[in-house]
Motif scaffolding. Structure first.
Motif, mmCIF file in Angstrom:
data_model
loop_
_atom_site.group_PDB
_atom_site.id
_atom_site.type_symbol
_atom_site.label_atom_id
_atom_site.label_comp_id
_atom_site.label_asym_id
_atom_site.label_seq_id
_atom_site.Cartn_x
_atom_site.Cartn_y
_atom_site.Cartn_z
ATOM 1 N N TYR A 1 0.776 -1.239 0.000
ATOM 2 C CA TYR A 1 0.000 0.000 0.000
ATOM 3 C C TYR A 1 0.809 1.292 0.000
ATOM 4 C CZ TYR A 1 -4.174 -2.830 0.805
ATOM 5 O OH TYR A 1 -5.195 -3.731 0.669
ATOM 6 N N ALA A 2 2.130 1.228 -0.020
ATOM 7 C CA ALA A 2 2.912 2.471 -0.020
ATOM 8 C C ALA A 2 2.583 3.345 -1.220
ATOM 9 C CB ALA A 2 4.406 2.165 0.011
ATOM 10 N N ALA A 3 2.239 2.717 -2.333
ATOM 11 C CA ALA A 3 1.943 3.480 -3.547
ATOM 12 C C ALA A 3 0.462 3.813 -3.690
ATOM 13 C CB ALA A 3 2.404 2.697 -4.775
ATOM 14 N N VAL A 4 -0.354 3.426 -2.703
ATOM 15 C CA VAL A 4 -1.795 3.694 -2.743
ATOM 16 C C VAL A 4 -2.067 4.924 -1.889
ATOM 17 C CG1 VAL A 4 -4.104 2.790 -2.283
ATOM 18 C CG2 VAL A 4 -2.287 1.255 -3.083
ATOM 19 N N GLY A 5 -2.352 6.033 -2.524
ATOM 20 C CA GLY A 5 -2.447 7.304 -1.818
ATOM 21 C C GLY A 5 -3.535 7.384 -0.775
ATOM 22 N N ALA A 6 -4.536 6.504 -0.832
ATOM 23 C CA ALA A 6 -5.638 6.550 0.130
ATOM 24 C C ALA A 6 -5.277 5.924 1.473
ATOM 25 C CB ALA A 6 -6.859 5.832 -0.442
ATOM 26 N N VAL A 7 -4.165 5.196 1.535
ATOM 27 C CA VAL A 7 -3.827 4.428 2.730
ATOM 28 C C VAL A 7 -2.735 5.135 3.534
ATOM 29 C CG1 VAL A 7 -3.041 2.207 3.628
ATOM 30 C CG2 VAL A 7 -4.505 2.296 1.588
ATOM 31 N N TYR A 8 -2.990 5.252 4.856
ATOM 32 C CA TYR A 8 -2.070 5.900 5.796
ATOM 33 C C TYR A 8 -1.630 4.882 6.838
ATOM 34 C CZ TYR A 8 -3.851 10.223 3.738
ATOM 35 O OH TYR A 8 -4.199 11.226 2.857
ATOM 36 N N PRO B 1 11.890 4.170 3.601
ATOM 37 C CA PRO B 1 12.014 5.453 2.889
ATOM 38 C C PRO B 1 11.026 5.611 1.745
ATOM 39 C CG PRO B 1 13.839 3.984 2.328
ATOM 40 C CD PRO B 1 13.124 3.350 3.482
ATOM 41 N N ALA B 2 10.463 4.507 1.254
ATOM 42 C CA ALA B 2 9.511 4.601 0.142
ATOM 43 C C ALA B 2 8.135 5.071 0.603
ATOM 44 C CB ALA B 2 9.381 3.251 -0.554
ATOM 45 N N VAL B 3 7.900 5.078 1.921
ATOM 46 C CA VAL B 3 6.604 5.514 2.444
ATOM 47 C C VAL B 3 6.605 7.034 2.572
ATOM 48 C CG1 VAL B 3 5.001 5.413 4.387
ATOM 49 C CG2 VAL B 3 6.258 3.346 3.689
#
Length: 473
Positions: A156-163, A190-192
């Motif tokens: 989910y790092a690349a899914v903007g809706a997820v925190y 670091p990718a988050v």
């Protein structure tokens, strides 16, 4: 948050000591406003496991099941999230995670809830909760914790809706220890994006100022908690407002109150006078302060079966799930805190005709487009429950709207239809109890001033007669 009475008492003792100090600081600094906030985009609720999110096994939010497939979980979550949106006006949900949930087979199903929320346009905050076995405010197993977060962020790092919230209530760590843990979590991933990370305040996430001041954590959001049971002796909204501002300091621009809540099943009127109730004083102060500062919030809980703080209760079976609001005034205060309308008003319930004392009803509980509502004896069924949304819709079954067909004049037919945002689906409740249509301006009217079961409902020029007056309850 564990809503069990035992932990509430323990939390109250701990927080009372901290709160007293913070309250004094708040009184000394009450005239100083925290920095302008940009967190108002978070309008959320927690969706929790009925047993409590502190679990040694998988965490399973109310209504879901460990035996469900991905598709079933997705369908159930779509129903629940849709009603958080329609009945409460929410756009954010906070979901629990732990190593057993993520590192085992249940993750393949649980992702259905996350994906369903994101598909609904929701922001999804995933927060780690420790096991019930320890419950000491510290990470239970560092290796399992890291494996869990690596699996979550890989997906989910690349899914903007997820925190991502590395840990809920890190009360077992000193301030320095917790800030080190949070900084290490960020450095290892670091990718988050930092603006999709929530770092809890120190203690029971009760003070964000030390975290805010640590430059290693710059760019993250800060997660703050505050509860009324921490000070049952405080019956002045000013005390609660000063306490909340003291916990925030000058960090409002990064802070989200991602746990706060009060009793919703005891009949308290959160829009009324305080009358010596610490809970009314607390919730009014919290929502007034949030609105004033433009801060986002995530209520505890939007749904947790068996929790007296829960804003909704769950009914239905399989994937056909329905939420009912437990306390309309509490829901009003939540929306008020989110920057909602100037006068908090109930949004979910039956529409009772003043002339007949019968309710606006979808015959046979039909869900078919084009079905015309009528009058019927009030029974509280889902086909009689209408949510007045922030978009001024009158929704039934979450996805259907009260719709003025054709040209919208007196010859228009009143039906239910898929919600589409059109002016013919917008409704305004007037101070005299009439309900006007957004396109025609005509009033919702029981044809011929009839009062019997099955009487037709349509539109007519507004005249204020009893057949045009509706009460929400």
């Amino acid at each position: 948050m564990n809503s069990s009475p035992t932990r509430r008492r323990r939390l109250a003792r701990v927080a009372a000591a901290v709160g007293c100090a913070l309250g004094v600081a708040g009184l000394l600094t009450a005239t100083a406003s925290p920095a302008g906030a940009d967190t108002s985009q978070f309008k959320g609720v927690n969706w929790a496991d009925p047993r409590d999110n502190y679990a040694a096994d998988e965490v399973v939010p109310s209504g879901l099941s460990k035996s469900d497939s991905y598709a079933t979980t997705h369908a159930k979550a779509t129903a629940v999230i849709g009603q958080f949106q329609a009945r409460l006006g929410a756009n954010t949900v906070r979901l629990p995670v732990n190593p057993t949930t993520v590192n085992g087979p249940f993750w393949n199903s649980y992702t259905g809830a996350i994906d369903a929320a994101a598909a609904k346009g929701f922001k999804v905050v995933l927060g780690y909760w420790e096991s019930a076995a320890a419950k000491d405010g510290r990470i239970d197993d560092t290796a399992a914790f890291d494996a869990m977060w690596n699996r979550i962020t890989a997906k989910y790092a690349a899914v903007g809706a997820v925190y991502f919230e590395p840990m809920n209530e890190p009360f077992g760590y000193s301030s320095q220890e917790w800030r080190d843990v949070a900084a290490n979590w960020l450095a290892a991933r670091p990718a988050v994006p930092r603006n999709r990370v929530f770092v809890g305040g120190t203690g029971y996430s009760e003070d964000v100022k030390p975290v805010c001041a640590d430059s290693r954590l710059d760019g993250t959001y800060l997660a703050l908690h505050q509860y009324g049971f921490w000070h049952k002796d405080w019956t002045s909204p000013r005390q609660w407002a000063d306490d909340l501002r003291a916990r925030i300091g000058t960090c409002a621009s990064r802070t989200v109150l991602d746990e706060f809540g009060a009793e919703m099943t005891s009949g308290l009127d959160y829009n009324g006078p305080v009358n010596g109730s610490y809970e009314v004083a607390y919730l009014q102060a919290a929502t007034d302060t949030l609105r004033s500062l433009g801060m986002g919030s995530v209520y505890w809980p939007g749904l947790r079966t068996g929790d007296s703080y829960s804003l909704t209760t769950l009914s239905g079976s399989g994937t056909d799930l329905t939420l009912n609001v437990t306390n309309p005034s509490g829901a009003d205060r939540l929306r008020w805190g989110w920057g909602g309308g100037s006068t908090p008003t109930p949004t979910d319930g039956v529409l009772r005709g003043a002339g007949s004392n019968r309710c606006l009803d979808v015959p046979g509980a039909s869900r078919a487009n084009g079905t015309s509502p009528t009058l019927w004896d009030c029974n509280g069924g889902v086909n009689q429950r209408w949510a007045h949304t922030a978009a001024q819709e009158l929704r039934v079954y979450d996805t259907k709207c009260l719709d003025a067909e054709a040209g919208g004049g007196t010859e228009a037919r009143l039906v239910i239809w898929d919600c589409n945002g059109g002016a013919n689906q917008k409704w305004t409740f007037q101070s005299n109890g009439t309900v006007t249509n957004g396109r025609s301006g005509l009033c919702l009217d029981v044809t011929g001033e009839a009062t019997a079961n099955g009487s037709a409902v349509g539109f007519w020029h507004c005249n204020g007669k009893p057949n045009q007056v509706w009460r929400r309850s």
